[in-house]
Structures are given as C-alpha cells and as structure tokens.
Design a protein around this motif. Structure first.
Motif, PDB file in Angstrom:
ATOM      1  N   ASN A  25       2.569   7.321  -1.746  1.00  0.00           N
ATOM      2  CA  ASN A  25       1.624   7.422  -2.867  1.00  0.00           C
ATOM      3  C   ASN A  25       1.889   6.376  -3.943  1.00  0.00           C
ATOM      4  OD1 ASN A  25       0.116   9.716  -1.889  1.00  0.00           O
ATOM      5  ND2 ASN A  25       1.869  10.999  -2.446  1.00  0.00           N
ATOM      6  N   LEU A  26       2.246   5.175  -3.508  1.00  0.00           N
ATOM      7  CA  LEU A  26       2.441   4.058  -4.421  1.00  0.00           C
ATOM      8  C   LEU A  26       1.200   3.172  -4.406  1.00  0.00           C
ATOM      9  CD1 LEU A  26       6.113   3.015  -3.527  1.00  0.00           C
ATOM     10  CD2 LEU A  26       5.353   4.343  -5.496  1.00  0.00           C
ATOM     11  N   ARG A  27       0.856   2.618  -5.547  1.00  0.00           N
ATOM     12  CA  ARG A  27      -0.284   1.708  -5.606  1.00  0.00           C
ATOM     13  C   ARG A  27       0.035   0.455  -4.797  1.00  0.00           C
ATOM     14  NH1 ARG A  27      -3.599   2.415 -10.115  1.00  0.00           N
ATOM     15  NH2 ARG A  27      -4.979   0.908  -9.079  1.00  0.00           N
ATOM     16  N   HIS A  28      -0.918   0.033  -3.989  1.00  0.00           N
ATOM     17  CA  HIS A  28      -0.694  -1.167  -3.183  1.00  0.00           C
ATOM     18  C   HIS A  28      -2.012  -1.912  -3.023  1.00  0.00           C
ATOM     19  CE1 HIS A  28      -2.448   0.756   0.485  1.00  0.00           C
ATOM     20  NE2 HIS A  28      -1.971   1.855  -0.065  1.00  0.00           N
ATOM     21  N   PHE A  29      -1.889  -3.225  -2.914  1.00  0.00           N
ATOM     22  CA  PHE A  29      -3.059  -4.096  -2.858  1.00  0.00           C
ATOM     23  C   PHE A  29      -2.851  -5.138  -1.766  1.00  0.00           C
ATOM     24  CE2 PHE A  29      -2.556  -2.433  -7.087  1.00  0.00           C
ATOM     25  CZ  PHE A  29      -3.831  -2.020  -7.436  1.00  0.00           C
ATOM     26  N   SER A  30      -3.825  -5.239  -0.884  1.00  0.00           N
ATOM     27  CA  SER A  30      -3.768  -6.204   0.217  1.00  0.00           C
ATOM     28  C   SER A  30      -4.768  -7.318  -0.058  1.00  0.00           C
ATOM     29  CB  SER A  30      -4.094  -5.503   1.540  1.00  0.00           C
ATOM     30  OG  SER A  30      -4.161  -6.432   2.602  1.00  0.00           O
ATOM     31  N   LEU A  31      -4.268  -8.534  -0.186  1.00  0.00           N
ATOM     32  CA  LEU A  31      -5.114  -9.677  -0.495  1.00  0.00           C
ATOM     33  C   LEU A  31      -5.260 -10.568   0.735  1.00  0.00           C
ATOM     34  CD1 LEU A  31      -3.673 -10.662  -4.004  1.00  0.00           C
ATOM     35  CD2 LEU A  31      -5.582  -9.121  -3.479  1.00  0.00           C
ATOM     36  N   GLN A  32      -6.507 -10.941   1.023  1.00  0.00           N
ATOM     37  CA  GLN A  32      -6.818 -11.797   2.168  1.00  0.00           C
ATOM     38  C   GLN A  32      -7.619 -12.997   1.689  1.00  0.00           C
ATOM     39  OE1 GLN A  32      -5.878 -10.850   5.290  1.00  0.00           O
ATOM     40  NE2 GLN A  32      -5.232  -8.760   4.830  1.00  0.00           N
TER      41      GLN A  32
END
Length: 265
Positions: A87-94
């Motif tokens: 439940n940690l904020r995470h961001f995947s950038l492509q």
C-alpha cells in the motif's frame, strides 16, 4: 512464430498472461548483487515504510541497463507490484505515456511532505525525447533533495552510452548502476527444469532444447508455456513429450517432402 494464435482458448490465455513479476520469480544468475540489494530495500519497506533515515541516496536512486529480455523491465514491474502489496504510492513512467509524467510532476510537491516511501520507476530511458528528458531531470532534482522518494530506472546502455543530454547522463550515475546480464541458454534450461520439477512435471529430455530453439526465448513466455503444458498434459492425461508440445502449439512435425513444415519462424 506466434504460437498462441490458433490455440484452444484456455491455453492461449495461459500464454498471453505471464505470471506477475516479483523479485522472488526473477532468475538472478549473474545478477545476484542487484537482486539482493532490491530485496533488502523491499524488506525495509515491509518493516517500516516510513523509516527512510537509513537510506542514503544510492539506496533510493538506482539505474540498471541491459539488452531486451535481460529482465530489466521485470525488476521494475516487481518493485511496483511490491509497493502495491504494501500500500505504498508508486508511479510507473514510460516513454510512450507522457501524461503520466505530467501527473507525477503535479503531485510531487505534495508527495515530498509525506513520511512513507514513494516509489518511481522509469523504463526505457534510452527512448526519452527532449521533453521527457527535461521532466526526468526535474524529477531527479526533487529525489535528490528528498528523504522519501525512491527512483529506479532502466535502459539499454550504461549512462555514458545513452543518447541523452549530458547533465542527465551524469545524474543517472549519481546512484548505484548495475548491468543486467541475460540468462545463457544453459541457465534458461536449468531454470525451466527446476520450474518443471517444482510443478511435478516430467518433461522428456528433448522438450526444453526444442522450446529454446523454436519458441519465444524470454523467460516470462517460456514459464507461461510451461504452465500451459502442465494444464494440457493433465487434461489429456499424457506425459509431456515433443508430440504433446507440438499438439498444444498446433505445429506439425517435419516431413520428408516438406522439411520446413513445423518451423517456428
């Protein structure tokens, strides 16, 4: 070859949905040091995701590089999945999703004020255009000045070899840098044999070499095929032999008149 194009529906589905990427199902081989480092970080998030005091910049800032199929994207996906479970904020950038970059930059000022770890992953850095390169430069500056932002990046070359602006190449090397080594064919064979043994699946000796020559060579698809073979052999109540594999993939064996028939392409 596109082996799932004409398969029975349930088995085609098995092949189109490889297992979820985790650190545990990453086949380390020559990449043991990188894997151990990432596992240590995730263990820290599990114990206390708000305790970032012991994490120096080179623990929160990693870049790895390798050829396609080396597992570099698997590791990024595994970190996002680990963050999701915790439940940690995470961001995947492509590189092909510029909107996600804009959204992240809008949220970063607020995220910096939080105590829990925030995970950012960036794949295919070598494909960033000028605008996204500038965005990554700004993001890295914020990561550098933060205590809770983690950024993990992957590309096809060491920082010095990337066709990116010089100041960005320099910043990529501020943290730890690893080269991800692809599995050799021998290591792939050992991994597939181990996975088959764990499933209680007895493969005839010629099956795995044939798969490596004729089928997809990346491990997620090979593992997905192994699962499909497991299900198909149970359904058919037959051992996993080369004729069964060809039957599942709907490939005819070679004949004397047409020696190319059955080629995987």
């Amino acid at each position: 070859m596109k082996p799932n194009a004409a398969l029975p529906k349930q088995f085609a589905l098995d092949l189109s949905q490889p297992q979820q990427a985790t650190l545990n199902n990453f086949l380390a081989a020559s990449n043991a040091a990188l894997l151990a480092h990432l596992q240590s970080l995730v263990s820290g998030w599990e114990i206390n995701p708000a305790d970032t005091s012991l994490h120096a910049l080179n623990d929160r800032w990693l870049y790895w590089w390798g050829a396609l199929g080396s597992g570099r994207t698997h590791l990024l996906s595994a970190l996002n999945n680990a963050a999701d479970l915790l439940n940690l904020r995470h961001f995947s950038l492509q590189a092909n999703e510029p909107v996600s970059w804009v959204n992240l930059e809008e949220k970063l000022p607020h995220l910096l004020s939080q105590e829990q770890a925030i995970i950012i992953t960036v794949d295919d850095i070598d494909q960033l255009d000028e605008r996204l390169s500038a965005a990554l430069f700004r993001i890295l500056n914020l990561v550098h000045g933060s205590r809770n932002l983690y950024i993990f990046m992957a590309g096809n070359s060491a920082p010095a070899g990337l066709q990116l602006r010089e100041d960005l190449r320099t910043r990529l090397a501020w943290g730890l840098v690893f080269q991800v080594q692809p599995l050799s064919d021998e290591e792939k064979m050992q991994a597939l044999q181990q996975a088959a043994a764990e499933r209680g699946l007895n493969l005839s000796p010629e099956v795995i070499p044939w798969l490596l020559q004729r089928f997809y060579r990346d491990m997620p698809n090979l593992m997905a095929l192994l699962d499909a073979l497991d299900a198909y052999s149970l359904e058919m109540k037959r051992a996993v032999t080369l004729p069964l594999v060809r039957e599942l993939l709907q490939i005819q064996p070679p004949t004397t008149n047409n020696p190319t028939l059955g080629s995987a392409g």
